[in-house]
Design an enzyme around this catalytic site. Structure first.
Site, PDB file in Angstrom:
ATOM      1  CB  ALA A 249      -2.054 -11.712   2.872  1.00 11.82           C
TER       2      ALA A 249
ATOM      3  N   GLY B  79       3.108 -12.247   2.170  1.00 15.21           N
ATOM      4  CA  GLY B  79       2.523 -13.209   1.232  1.00 15.21           C
ATOM      5  C   GLY B  79       3.091 -13.064  -0.175  1.00 15.21           C
TER       6      GLY B  79
ATOM      7  CD  GLU C 253       4.188 -16.382   3.527  1.00 11.29           C
ATOM      8  OE1 GLU C 253       3.251 -15.562   3.388  1.00 11.29           O
ATOM      9  OE2 GLU C 253       4.271 -17.146   4.495  1.00 11.29           O
TER      10      GLU C 253
ATOM     11  CD  GLU D  27       4.722 -12.279   6.824  1.00 15.72           C
ATOM     12  OE1 GLU D  27       5.919 -11.991   6.991  1.00 15.72           O
ATOM     13  OE2 GLU D  27       4.294 -12.845   5.797  1.00 15.72           O
TER      14      GLU D  27
HETATM   15  N1  DAK Z   1      -2.503  -5.068   2.481  1.00 14.26           N
HETATM   16  C1  DAK Z   1      -3.417  -4.126   2.150  1.00 14.26           C
HETATM   17  N2  DAK Z   1      -3.100  -2.942   1.564  1.00 14.26           N
HETATM   18  C2  DAK Z   1      -1.808  -2.715   1.300  1.00 14.26           C
HETATM   19  C3  DAK Z   1      -0.795  -3.653   1.612  1.00 14.26           C
HETATM   20  C4  DAK Z   1      -1.200  -4.893   2.213  1.00 14.26           C
HETATM   21  N3  DAK Z   1      -0.314  -5.860   2.486  1.00 14.26           N
HETATM   22  N4  DAK Z   1       0.371  -3.131   1.229  1.00 14.26           N
HETATM   23  C5  DAK Z   1       0.113  -1.927   0.697  1.00 14.26           C
HETATM   24  N5  DAK Z   1      -1.195  -1.663   0.738  1.00 14.26           N
HETATM   25  C6  DAK Z   1      -1.909  -0.461   0.280  1.00 14.26           C
HETATM   26  C7  DAK Z   1      -1.706   0.674   1.253  1.00 14.26           C
HETATM   27  O1  DAK Z   1      -2.613   0.571   2.334  1.00 14.26           O
HETATM   28  C8  DAK Z   1      -1.989   1.861   0.364  1.00 14.26           C
HETATM   29  O2  DAK Z   1      -3.361   1.983   0.199  1.00 14.26           O
HETATM   30  P1  DAK Z   1      -4.106   3.415   0.381  1.00 14.26           P
HETATM   31  O3  DAK Z   1      -3.708   3.915   1.704  1.00 14.26           O
HETATM   32  O4  DAK Z   1      -3.548   4.222  -0.774  1.00 14.26           O
HETATM   33  O5  DAK Z   1      -5.539   3.073   0.236  1.00 14.26           O
HETATM   34  C9  DAK Z   1      -1.407   1.431  -0.987  1.00 14.26           C
HETATM   35  O6  DAK Z   1      -1.313   0.014  -0.924  1.00 14.26           O
HETATM   36  C10 DAK Z   1      -0.012   1.974  -1.234  1.00 14.26           C
HETATM   37  O7  DAK Z   1       0.789   1.612  -0.132  1.00 14.26           O
HETATM   38  P2  DAK Z   1       1.643   2.692   0.706  1.00 14.26           P
HETATM   39  O8  DAK Z   1       1.015   4.052   0.655  1.00 14.26           O
HETATM   40  O9  DAK Z   1       1.895   2.107   2.039  1.00 14.26           O
HETATM   41  O10 DAK Z   1       2.971   2.738  -0.179  1.00 14.26           O
HETATM   42  P3  DAK Z   1       4.450   2.998   0.316  1.00 14.26           P
HETATM   43  O11 DAK Z   1       5.251   3.073  -0.931  1.00 14.26           O
HETATM   44  O12 DAK Z   1       4.501   4.169   1.279  1.00 14.26           O
HETATM   45  O13 DAK Z   1       4.894   1.709   1.142  1.00 14.26           O
HETATM   46  C11 DAK Z   1       5.099  -0.699   1.485  1.00 14.26           C
HETATM   47  C12 DAK Z   1       4.988   0.469   0.471  1.00 14.26           C
HETATM   48  C13 DAK Z   1       5.053  -1.996   0.689  1.00 14.26           C
HETATM   49  C14 DAK Z   1       6.427  -0.610   2.205  1.00 14.26           C
HETATM   50  C15 DAK Z   1       3.939  -0.595   2.506  1.00 14.26           C
HETATM   51  O14 DAK Z   1       2.723  -0.501   1.768  1.00 14.26           O
HETATM   52  C16 DAK Z   1       3.848  -1.789   3.409  1.00 14.26           C
HETATM   53  O15 DAK Z   1       4.594  -1.886   4.411  1.00 14.26           O
HETATM   54  N6  DAK Z   1       2.905  -2.685   3.150  1.00 14.26           N
HETATM   55  C17 DAK Z   1       2.591  -3.811   4.002  1.00 14.26           C
HETATM   56  C18 DAK Z   1       3.662  -4.859   3.927  1.00 14.26           C
HETATM   57  C19 DAK Z   1       3.343  -6.044   4.845  1.00 14.26           C
HETATM   58  O16 DAK Z   1       3.348  -5.888   6.083  1.00 14.26           O
HETATM   59  N7  DAK Z   1       3.069  -7.190   4.257  1.00 14.26           N
HETATM   60  C20 DAK Z   1       2.785  -8.402   5.006  1.00 14.26           C
HETATM   61  C21 DAK Z   1       1.327  -8.516   5.218  1.00 14.26           C
HETATM   62  S1  DAK Z   1       0.860  -9.982   6.127  1.00 14.26           S
HETATM   63  C22 DAK Z   1      -1.813 -17.113   4.669  1.00 14.26           C
HETATM   64  C23 DAK Z   1      -1.612 -16.518   3.433  1.00 14.26           C
HETATM   65  C24 DAK Z   1      -0.884 -15.335   3.338  1.00 14.26           C
HETATM   66  C25 DAK Z   1      -0.418 -14.719   4.476  1.00 14.26           C
HETATM   67  C26 DAK Z   1      -0.614 -15.314   5.691  1.00 14.26           C
HETATM   68  C27 DAK Z   1      -1.324 -16.509   5.814  1.00 14.26           C
HETATM   69  N8  DAK Z   1      -2.538 -18.338   4.788  1.00 14.26           N
HETATM   70  C28 DAK Z   1      -2.842 -19.063   3.571  1.00 14.26           C
HETATM   71  C29 DAK Z   1      -2.746 -18.919   6.047  1.00 14.26           C
HETATM   72  C30 DAK Z   1       0.295 -13.468   4.344  1.00 14.26           C
HETATM   73  C31 DAK Z   1       0.315 -12.484   5.272  1.00 14.26           C
HETATM   74  C32 DAK Z   1       0.898 -11.192   4.918  1.00 14.26           C
HETATM   75  O17 DAK Z   1       1.363 -10.983   3.832  1.00 14.26           O
END
Ligand code: DAK
Length: 258
Positions: A66, A109, A112, A132
């Site tokens: 997400a 997400g 998921e 998360e």
């Molecule tokens: N959100 C926003 N931006 C994201 C992102 C994310 N999840 N993942 C990547 N990006 C963006 C980065 O900020 C970056 O943007 P700029 O800085 O260029 O503006 C761009 O994508 C490229 O990412 P990176 O520069 O970080 O690329 P890398 O290759 O170095 O790393 C990575 C890739 C996938 C390992 C890294 O981006 C990463 O760790 N991303 C976050 C992964 C994460 O923590 N995901 C979980 C998020 S929490 C719900 C529904 C859904 C959810 C919960 C509740 N309800 C219906 C209640 C879900 C929650 C989640 O998913």
């Protein structure tokens, strides 16, 4: 390829292919993208010519979660007041078969979203995870629940409590994905599997999906009764008559979805 900007939609015979298209954010699932996905699925649900759906991202990312930038400053009250929460449940219960074609990151997400689909075909470069916990929360769109059901308690605990990522091969060994294919062909593999499913009589496919999802939700005797009811109901369909008649007549059945 047609459709709106964040979801690209293509129709291939009786299949719909939906591609998440927000490459600059690794397909992070922001509200706008989820709106488009929901709208596309609503249209597909009504289109009788479409019998299965493949949801894919890009080679680099299925979806990296997400959109953290849309959530980071929210309170619990604001999060729980989101009027769109139900769409995740709606996707999980989508009446037509769904297949996630996953390459690259399927995190949070994104994982998921894949788990909410009926089957997952992964490319060799796919990386799954529920990270998360590393950012102070837990999966909120079914991750703890569907992983526990799909993999069992111990494995779900490990993935959710460590946030560790798993490769496609490990995901296959864990039973998280149906099959793994080279990056060049994973999408074709997913489409092939979808075609195989789409060729089945759609009312039976729907009943099968309903029964399996119901079985994951209730006790054994309820699940068995529900299965039996769904089985019986199919005897009022033309497709059942055609399917069994074709068997007896030694010819290929022609299913009409009635
Ligand atoms: N959100 C926003 N931006 C994201 C992102 C994310 N999840 N993942 C990547 N990006 C963006 C980065 O900020 C970056 O943007 P700029 O800085 O260029 O503006 C761009 O994508 C490229 O990412 P990176 O520069 O970080 O690329 P890398 O290759 O170095 O790393 C990575 C890739 C996938 C390992 C890294 O981006 C990463 O760790 N991303 C976050 C992964 C994460 O923590 N995901 C979980 C998020 S929490 C719900 C529904 C859904 C959810 C919960 C509740 N309800 C219906 C209640 C879900 C929650 C989640 O998913």
């Amino acid at each position: 390829m047609g459709g709106s900007e964040l979801i690209l939609q293509e129709t291939r015979g009786s299949l719909a292919l939906l591609r998440l298209n927000r490459p600059q954010a690794l397909n992070a699932l922001n509200h706008a993208l989820m709106d488009e996905l929901e709208n596309a699925l609503d249209r597909i649900e009504k289109d009788a010519a479409i019998r299965a759906v493949v949801i894919a991202g890009s080679e680099r990312a299925f979806a990296a979660g997400a959109d953290i930038k849309e959530m980071d400053s929210k309170t619990s009250e604001q999060m729980s007041a989101d009027p769109h929460l139900g769409r995740w449940d709606k996707l999980g219960a989508f009446p037509k078969p769904t297949i996630a074609a996953v390459s690259g990151f399927a995190l949070g997400g994104g994982c998921e979203l894949a788990l909410a689909c009926d089957m997952i075909v992964a490319s060799e470069s796919a990386v799954f995870g529920q990270p998360e916990i590393l950012i102070g929360v837990i999966p909120g769109a079914g991750g703890t629940v569907r992983l526990a059901k799909a993999l069992g308690k111990q494995r779900a605990m490990e993935l959710v409590l460590t946030g560790r990522r798993v490769t496609a091969r490990e995901a296959a060994a864990l039973g998280l994905v149906n099959r793994v294919a080279p990056v060049e062909s994973y999408l074709d593999e997913a489409l092939k599997l979808a075609e195989q499913v789409a060729a089945q009589p759609p009312l039976a496919a729907r009943a099968a999906k309903t029964s399996i999802l119901h079985a994951l939700d209730v006790g054994l005797s309820d699940a068995l009764s529900a299965e039996r009811r769904l089985f019986w109901e199919l005897f009022d369909t033309e497709d059942q008559k055609e399917g069994m008649k074709a068997f007896v007549e030694k010819r290929k059945a022609v299913f009409r979805g009635r």
